[in-house]
Design a protein around this motif. Structure first.
Motif, PDB file in Angstrom:
ATOM      1  N   ARG A  63       0.844  -1.182   0.000  1.00  0.00           N
ATOM      2  CA  ARG A  63       0.000   0.000   0.000  1.00  0.00           C
ATOM      3  C   ARG A  63       0.880   1.232   0.000  1.00  0.00           C
ATOM      4  O   ARG A  63       1.982   1.180   0.523  1.00  0.00           O
ATOM      5  N   PRO A  64       0.375   2.290  -0.571  1.00  0.00           N
ATOM      6  CA  PRO A  64      -0.934   2.497  -1.178  1.00  0.00           C
ATOM      7  C   PRO A  64      -1.132   1.626  -2.430  1.00  0.00           C
ATOM      8  O   PRO A  64      -0.185   1.353  -3.163  1.00  0.00           O
ATOM      9  N   ALA A  65      -2.377   1.230  -2.617  1.00  0.00           N
ATOM     10  CA  ALA A  65      -2.740   0.381  -3.748  1.00  0.00           C
ATOM     11  C   ALA A  65      -3.953   0.976  -4.455  1.00  0.00           C
ATOM     12  O   ALA A  65      -4.747   1.696  -3.848  1.00  0.00           O
ATOM     13  N   GLY A  85     -20.799   2.167 -26.334  1.00  0.00           N
ATOM     14  CA  GLY A  85     -21.227   1.783 -25.005  1.00  0.00           C
ATOM     15  C   GLY A  85     -20.913   2.856 -23.988  1.00  0.00           C
ATOM     16  O   GLY A  85     -20.070   3.725 -24.219  1.00  0.00           O
ATOM     17  N   ARG A  86     -21.612   2.766 -22.894  1.00  0.00           N
ATOM     18  CA  ARG A  86     -21.360   3.678 -21.773  1.00  0.00           C
ATOM     19  C   ARG A  86     -21.341   2.833 -20.513  1.00  0.00           C
ATOM     20  O   ARG A  86     -22.176   1.950 -20.332  1.00  0.00           O
ATOM     21  N   GLY A  87     -20.367   3.113 -19.661  1.00  0.00           N
ATOM     22  CA  GLY A  87     -20.253   2.362 -18.416  1.00  0.00           C
ATOM     23  C   GLY A  87     -19.537   3.158 -17.354  1.00  0.00           C
ATOM     24  O   GLY A  87     -19.163   4.318 -17.569  1.00  0.00           O
ATOM     25  N   ASN A  88     -19.351   2.529 -16.229  1.00  0.00           N
ATOM     26  CA  ASN A  88     -18.640   3.136 -15.107  1.00  0.00           C
ATOM     27  C   ASN A  88     -17.401   2.329 -14.782  1.00  0.00           C
ATOM     28  O   ASN A  88     -17.369   1.109 -14.967  1.00  0.00           O
ATOM     29  N   VAL A  89     -16.405   3.017 -14.286  1.00  0.00           N
ATOM     30  CA  VAL A  89     -15.187   2.407 -13.774  1.00  0.00           C
ATOM     31  C   VAL A  89     -14.973   2.992 -12.387  1.00  0.00           C
ATOM     32  O   VAL A  89     -15.002   4.212 -12.214  1.00  0.00           O
ATOM     33  N   VAL A  90     -14.780   2.118 -11.403  1.00  0.00           N
ATOM     34  CA  VAL A  90     -14.545   2.571 -10.037  1.00  0.00           C
ATOM     35  C   VAL A  90     -13.069   2.355  -9.709  1.00  0.00           C
ATOM     36  O   VAL A  90     -12.541   1.251  -9.888  1.00  0.00           O
ATOM     37  N   ILE A  91     -12.431   3.401  -9.237  1.00  0.00           N
ATOM     38  CA  ILE A  91     -11.035   3.341  -8.816  1.00  0.00           C
ATOM     39  C   ILE A  91     -11.016   3.290  -7.288  1.00  0.00           C
ATOM     40  O   ILE A  91     -11.471   4.219  -6.626  1.00  0.00           O
ATOM     41  N   HIS A  92     -10.511   2.185  -6.750  1.00  0.00           N
ATOM     42  CA  HIS A  92     -10.408   1.992  -5.303  1.00  0.00           C
ATOM     43  C   HIS A  92      -8.976   2.351  -4.890  1.00  0.00           C
ATOM     44  O   HIS A  92      -8.042   1.621  -5.227  1.00  0.00           O
ATOM     45  N   THR A  93      -8.800   3.456  -4.195  1.00  0.00           N
ATOM     46  CA  THR A  93      -7.481   3.850  -3.700  1.00  0.00           C
ATOM     47  C   THR A  93      -7.424   3.465  -2.229  1.00  0.00           C
ATOM     48  O   THR A  93      -8.195   3.982  -1.413  1.00  0.00           O
ATOM     49  N   VAL A  94      -6.521   2.544  -1.894  1.00  0.00           N
ATOM     50  CA  VAL A  94      -6.453   1.965  -0.559  1.00  0.00           C
ATOM     51  C   VAL A  94      -5.136   2.368   0.104  1.00  0.00           C
ATOM     52  O   VAL A  94      -4.062   2.141  -0.452  1.00  0.00           O
TER      53      VAL A  94
END
Length: 156
Positions: A63-65, A85-94
């Motif tokens: 981490r950080p990751a 297409g349309r979509g979502n991308v979630v970025i998880h910053t840990v």
């Protein structure tokens, strides 16, 4: 197109560096990724697989990751043999939890958003920040989630 988007996200995140004063910056494209000269801000990048939910059961990751989560993509026919297409991308910053030091975790999340916002490629365009939230449900880590919308182009 997901492969291309993931590679572009990973490349931008791996180019995010931090200097001795704690300021974030992007490593120039034309230099080698030397951690001695350009200290990476993010130590681990991977696809999301509910990593923080089973943190005690998994092999440790540095981490950080950052973990990249692809949401559903809604497709519609476009031109001959193509789909948009349309979509979502979630970025998880840990990050590690540090009592009273949440400002560093928020600053890192903001830096990640800064290098990703507007990202484009041949099969995707317009990575645009949609939502930010913080997951407080863990004892040892702090997880910031930044959701982006993205447009895709797929040729069949």
């Amino acid at each position: 197109m997901r492969e291309e988007l993931y590679a572009a996200i990973k490349g931008r995140i791996e180019a995010l560096c931090i200097n001795g004063a704690g300021e974030y910056y992007e490593r120039p494209d034309d230099v080698d990724a030397d951690d001695e000269l350009y200290r990476r801000a993010i130590k681990h990048v991977d696809l999301w697989n509910h990593n923080v939910e089973f943190i005690e059961q998994e092999d440790a990751w540095a981490r950080p990751a950052v973990f990249v989560e692809f949401g559903p993509i809604e497709w519609e026919p476009f031109k001959c043999g193509c789909y948009r297409g349309r979509g979502n991308v979630v970025i998880h910053t840990v990050t590690d939890w540090m009592e009273g030091r949440h400002d560093r975790a928020f600053a890192l999340s903001d830096a990640v958003v800064g290098v990703l916002d507007g990202l484009c490629g041949a099969g995707f365009s317009g990575l645009t920040l949609l939502q930010t939230q913080t997951n407080h449900n863990h004892e040892d880590i702090l997880e910031n989630l930044d959701t982006f919308t993205v447009r895709y182009l797929r040729e069949v």
